[in-house]
Design a protein around this motif. Structure first.
Motif, PDB file in Angstrom:
ATOM      1  N   MET A  56       0.865  -1.177   0.000  1.00 39.50           N
ATOM      2  CA  MET A  56       0.000   0.000   0.000  1.00 39.50           C
ATOM      3  C   MET A  56       0.901   1.225   0.000  1.00 39.50           C
ATOM      4  SD  MET A  56      -2.906   1.295   2.626  1.00 39.50           S
ATOM      5  CE  MET A  56      -3.530   2.965   2.517  1.00 39.50           C
ATOM      6  N   ILE A  57       0.566   2.207  -0.857  1.00 37.72           N
ATOM      7  CA  ILE A  57       1.323   3.462  -0.867  1.00 37.72           C
ATOM      8  C   ILE A  57       0.427   4.546  -0.289  1.00 37.72           C
ATOM      9  CG2 ILE A  57       2.650   5.088  -2.264  1.00 37.72           C
ATOM     10  CD1 ILE A  57       2.950   2.939  -4.363  1.00 37.72           C
ATOM     11  N   TYR A  58       0.941   5.212   0.721  1.00 35.51           N
ATOM     12  CA  TYR A  58       0.156   6.228   1.438  1.00 35.51           C
ATOM     13  C   TYR A  58       0.914   7.537   1.374  1.00 35.51           C
ATOM     14  CZ  TYR A  58      -2.931   8.018   5.154  1.00 35.51           C
ATOM     15  OH  TYR A  58      -3.851   8.718   5.880  1.00 35.51           O
ATOM     16  N   ALA A  59       0.250   8.584   0.858  1.00 32.31           N
ATOM     17  CA  ALA A  59       0.910   9.886   0.719  1.00 32.31           C
ATOM     18  C   ALA A  59       0.741  10.687   1.998  1.00 32.31           C
ATOM     19  CB  ALA A  59       0.307  10.652  -0.460  1.00 32.31           C
ATOM     20  N   LEU A  88      -3.248  10.753  -5.935  1.00 28.26           N
ATOM     21  CA  LEU A  88      -4.299   9.799  -5.591  1.00 28.26           C
ATOM     22  C   LEU A  88      -5.225   9.605  -6.789  1.00 28.26           C
ATOM     23  CD1 LEU A  88      -5.495   8.230  -3.121  1.00 28.26           C
ATOM     24  CD2 LEU A  88      -7.011  10.180  -2.806  1.00 28.26           C
ATOM     25  N   GLN A  89      -5.614  10.706  -7.404  1.00 33.91           N
ATOM     26  CA  GLN A  89      -6.517  10.616  -8.562  1.00 33.91           C
ATOM     27  C   GLN A  89      -5.837   9.935  -9.736  1.00 33.91           C
ATOM     28  OE1 GLN A  89      -7.437  14.809  -8.721  1.00 33.91           O
ATOM     29  NE2 GLN A  89      -9.525  14.452  -7.992  1.00 33.91           N
ATOM     30  N   GLY A 138      -3.687   6.056  -0.883  1.00 36.95           N
ATOM     31  CA  GLY A 138      -4.361   6.876   0.124  1.00 36.95           C
ATOM     32  C   GLY A 138      -3.582   8.150   0.339  1.00 36.95           C
ATOM     33  N   ALA A 139      -4.252   9.170   0.871  1.00 33.76           N
ATOM     34  CA  ALA A 139      -3.580  10.435   1.131  1.00 33.76           C
ATOM     35  C   ALA A 139      -4.192  11.079   2.362  1.00 33.76           C
ATOM     36  CB  ALA A 139      -3.715  11.372  -0.071  1.00 33.76           C
ATOM     37  N   GLU A 140      -3.323  11.626   3.219  1.00 34.97           N
ATOM     38  CA  GLU A 140      -3.790  12.249   4.454  1.00 34.97           C
ATOM     39  C   GLU A 140      -3.943  13.759   4.267  1.00 34.97           C
ATOM     40  OE1 GLU A 140      -0.892  11.854   7.607  1.00 34.97           O
ATOM     41  OE2 GLU A 140       0.615  12.986   6.504  1.00 34.97           O
ATOM     42  N   VAL A 188      -9.108  11.886   5.286  1.00 35.40           N
ATOM     43  CA  VAL A 188      -8.231  10.968   4.562  1.00 35.40           C
ATOM     44  C   VAL A 188      -8.987  10.487   3.330  1.00 35.40           C
ATOM     45  CG1 VAL A 188      -7.138   8.692   4.666  1.00 35.40           C
ATOM     46  CG2 VAL A 188      -7.024  10.204   6.647  1.00 35.40           C
ATOM     47  N   ALA A 189      -8.329  10.461   2.181  1.00 31.02           N
ATOM     48  CA  ALA A 189      -8.966   9.904   0.990  1.00 31.02           C
ATOM     49  C   ALA A 189      -8.229   8.632   0.601  1.00 31.02           C
ATOM     50  CB  ALA A 189      -8.942  10.913  -0.154  1.00 31.02           C
TER      51      ALA A 189
END
Lengths: 312, 528
Positions: free
Chosen positions: B32-35, B248-249, B255-257, B502-503
């Motif tokens: 998972m990559i989370y920004a 993210l788009q 995901g992005a915080e 969070v998205a």
């Protein structure tokens, strides 16, 4: 005076500048209101916590003793330790500086590739529709804020068309060049606008010189005339502009680094200033000072090489 | 014997934190990559200072107990149960059988003693106050720890579920280079080893951090096998809000915080995304300087409680929430976020009533209003919005507000010196207990109630009593009185509570951000 004596004199001239910057930056960061402990603790800054952090950082000592400590460390090549990140400043600069330098160099190359042919086209088609259109386009480019241009590239070429990645650094030489293309282009366009205008004017001036008529009269081909005689002479004034702007590129890359998520020194410096991370501010500023001095020296030397009259 | 046994199964609790495709079986493996908006600074549980560390530390370091998903209680962690002696001066904890650190070495009672002793050292870091009641810690047996207290401490279970009590392997820590524990911590924090669901694999500062699955993690997933589901969790640092959303788009991250609330509605309408607004412990307020005179010696109108109440009545909180957070938030019901245990959460404080505000101002002798100045963080869009809305609303009752933009360090130095009239502030809890926020907001001996100069001897006495009161009802009564008195005296303007925005891309399941802010990835997976 020979070329090498000129080089030596130029190097010696930059030593006092550098010493002055060292003292100034040490004093200036300490004149900023707020101390590292308050910046780190914010809302939770109790008197004890602030006193403990100031004692551990040595920021509770008189300025003179702090300066002696700083100087002692500096002379042994130690820039100290980041207060916020708990790693040596030299290590931080070693990690971040290459990213910013690569970005600046990349932007410089792109700007050169854009501006030399365009300047020739504009000069050769002076005041014709092509010249006027390009001048207008550059005016627009110059007046557009960097972050807006960057976001525009990211939105269109990154998120929608998916031709380029949306920021980040990438891996391997090809990956890095690919990832850095849009940020470098963003920086390059502003720079290209300045350089093209100056180069166009210089070319126009050189084209009217007698030696160009003479070269043509000798029967030299137009390629040789433009490449060897016009470009070389027109570049003399433009090289200085390159030098000045490269310094600005390095210092001003912070917005581009933020928009494109690049871990360069621009962001490091901004974070350090807001966090009152004295060793990082001092280390980075000195590094910038050295770099800009080197760039100016190299610019002068290159100019001297192009035009030996500079050192005679 | 008083015996508080924790009986809820850890699996059930972890499942509570999950969401999304609850009917589908979890998918194991993958990345998972989370920004993230900011990188971590210092991965040491004891010496860190910032949320950028606190909110991810629990993925690396497990604690004896863990905060519950609603942030109001604790659940079992490395300890399966705790037991208090009748005099409430000794807590005994049983360690979970067979637990190991991420390097495969067993978690022993001696590691717990080492970690707690370091965390409670008054000279180490800024969080030791949460463990101040501990007299000593002993390793009674390899799997049994005894904590002896100086006085009964109702906050201890919550403290043992807080990031600064993360358990560290003593032997690995002591093997680090350095003369002091602080020096060793600097080295250890570069390649930390804990007993959390992940371990650090790579860290390129301000670019990316890669956490990989800890194969020794103890908590089982829904399929009965140990968590976490993910093989790797990659954090990418994307400081620019617009770029983070574009990534993210564009499908570059999962995901992005810190999604700006201005864009929450737009992202909620994106068929590929899920826009999550997690209940938080975040409150936004304005602190009033309440001392009789200002720094320059002039009389201070804000020293009169009627003036402070009037300023509160003059603010339309719903309009604030609408303008500043685009409708995402709710008015404050106490100085504590409503997710805080023992918070009074019955009705919004100071409902909008400009007539009453004018009456109170007239009573206080300010019928014609007066001038005020607010310090705001330079470049903070939220601070500028908050101050501008307050400026307009206070203007309606004759109070003229001017804005002063300062950088954070300057602002902190100014309010610490009492050199201000009003300043903006935001707070999030770190511990599932009301004591932390009360110590900073209402209990004057600590930091003079947010440096406002506000002092109420009854609140101070109540707080001191509450720190030793182990009867839950009596403690709740003390906290009710503290909140009632503070809210009435109004040394702050109560504005609003906001969620964590969070998205996530649609297939992401089981991610949770609890009210304390902790990002919980243990039960996260990328579904089909």
């Amino acid at each position: 005076m020979g070329y090498w004596r000129f080089v030596l004199r130029r190097l010696l001239q930059s030593a006092p500048t550098f010493a002055l910057i060292t003292v100034l930056i040490f004093l200036l960061v300490r004149l900023l209101p707020g101390d590292p402990a308050s910046a780190m603790l914010g809302d939770r800054a109790t008197d004890e916590a602030v006193a403990r952090i100031n004692a551990s950082l040595g920021t509770d000592l008189p300025i003179a003793s702090q300066f002696l400590r700083f100087l002692g460390r500096l002379l042994s090549g130690d820039l100290g330790q980041s207060q916020a990140l708990h790693v040596p400043v030299t290590e931080l600069i070693g990690e971040r500086m290459p990213v910013t330098l690569l970005l600046a160099a990349y932007a410089m190359v792109l700007a050169t590739l854009i501006s030399i042919p365009l300047a020739f086209l504009m000069a050769l088609y002076r005041d014709r529709p092509l010249d006027i259109a390009l001048r207008g386009a550059f005016q627009l480019g110059l007046s557009m804020p960097t972050f807006y241009l960057g976001l525009l590239f990211l939105t269109v070429l990154g998120a929608h068309l998916r031709i380029f990645p949306v920021g980040g650094l990438g891996r391997g030489p090809v990956g890095i060049l690919y990832h850095l293309f849009l940020p470098a282009l963003t920086l390059a366009l502003g720079l290209a606008a300045v350089i093209t205008r100056s180069l166009r004017a210089a070319i126009l001036e050189v084209l009217q010189a007698d030696y160009i008529d003479f070269a043509r009269a000798k029967g030299l081909s137009e390629r040789v005339v433009l490449g060897r005689h016009v470009l070389r002479n027109a570049l003399i004034s433009t090289v200085t502009l390159f030098g000045i702007n490269l310094g600005q590129l390095i210092g001003g890359a912070v917005i581009t680094e933020t928009v494109f998520s690049l871990p360069g020194v621009g962001r490091l410096l901004i974070d350090a200033i807001f966090g009152r991370d004295y060793p990082v501010i001092e280390g980075l500023t000195m590094c910038f000072a050295v770099l800009v001095s080197i760039i100016f020296i190299v610019t002068d030397l290159f100019q001297a090489w192009l035009d030996p009259r500079v050192y005679r | 014997m008083a015996r508080w046994q924790l009986t809820i199964s850890a699996t059930l609790l972890l499942a509570l934190g999950c969401s999304g495709n609850a009917d589908a079986a979890p998918v194991r493996g993958g990345q998972m990559i989370y920004a993230r908006a900011w990188d971590s600074l210092y991965l040491d549980p004891v010496l860190n200072d910032a949320n950028v560390d606190i909110w991810v530390l629990s993925n690396l370091y497990d604690t004896l107990l863990e905060p519950s998903a609603d942030g109001k209680s604790v659940t079992p962690g490395l300890a399966t149960a705790y037991e208090l002696s009748p005099d409430r001066l000794t807590m005994a904890l049983a360690l979970r059988p067979g637990i190991r650190f991420a390097d495969g070495t067993p978690v022993l009672a001696s590691d717990v003693k080492f970690s707690l002793d370091r965390a409670r050292d008054p000279k180490a870091g800024q969080w030791n106050f949460m463990l101040a009641a501990i007299d000593n810690v002993t390793a009674a047996a390899p799997d049994r720890v005894e904590i002896r207290l100086k006085h009964p401490d109702p906050t201890l279970p919550a403290a043992l579920a807080t990031f600064n009590t993360g358990i560290m392997p003593e032997r690995a820590f002591m093997a680090e280079p350095g003369a002091t524990l602080d020096d060793k911590a600097e080295s250890f924090a570069r390649h930390p080893i804990g007993a959390g669901p992940f371990r650090l694999a790579e860290w390129h500062r301000n670019l990316s951090m890669v956490l990989e699955r800890n194969p020794y993690y103890w908590a089982p997933g829904e399929d009965g096998k140990p968590l976490p589901y993910l093989d790797t969790l990659r954090f990418e640092i994307v400081p620019d809000d617009a770029t983070r959303i574009l990534k993210l788009q564009g499908g570059e991250v999962d995901g992005a915080e810190f999604i700006p609330l201005a864009r929450a509605a737009e992202l909620a309408g994106d068929p590929d995304l899920q826009m999550r607004l997690f209940p938080a412990s975040e409150v936004t307020y304005l602190t009033f300087m309440t001392r009789p005179t200002l720094k320059d010696g002039k009389p201070n109108p804000l020293t009169d409680p009627r003036v402070r109440q009037a300023l509160n009545y003059a603010l339309d909180k719903d309009a604030f929430i609408h303008v500043v957070h685009f409708g995402n938030g709710k008015p404050m019901t106490s100085f504590m976020p409503s997710t805080t245990p023992l918070a009074v959460a019955e009705a919004p404080l100071y409902p909008f009533d400009p007539a009453r505000a004018k009456m109170l101002l007239a009573e206080a002798g300010f019928a014609k209003g007066f001038d005020l100045s607010v310090m705001i963080r330079a470049g903070s869009a939220e601070d500028i919005a908050v101050a501008s809305v307050a400026q307009q609303m206070w203007g309606e009752v004759g109070v003229r507000l001017s804005l002063e933009q300062l950088d954070n360090a300057t602002m902190t130095a100014r309010y610490r010196a009492g050199d201000f009239q009003i300043r903006t502030g935001t707070w999030t809890n770190d511990i599932a207990d009301p004591s932390e926020i009360t110590a900073y907001f209402a209990y004057s001996p600590n930091i003079e109630s947010q440096h406002s100069g506000f002092k109420d001897p009854v609140i101070d006495a109540d707080f001191e009593a509450s720190q030793k009161e182990t009867d839950p009802d009596k403690r709740a009564a003390l906290y009710r009185e503290i909140q009632t008195r503070f809210d009435e005296a109004a040394p702050i303007a109560f504005l609003f509570e906001s969620p964590y925005a969070v998205a996530l891309r649609k297939p992401v399941t089981g991610f949770d951000q609890i009210p304390l802010g902790n990002n919980i990835f243990a039960a996260t997976y990328i579904g089909d």
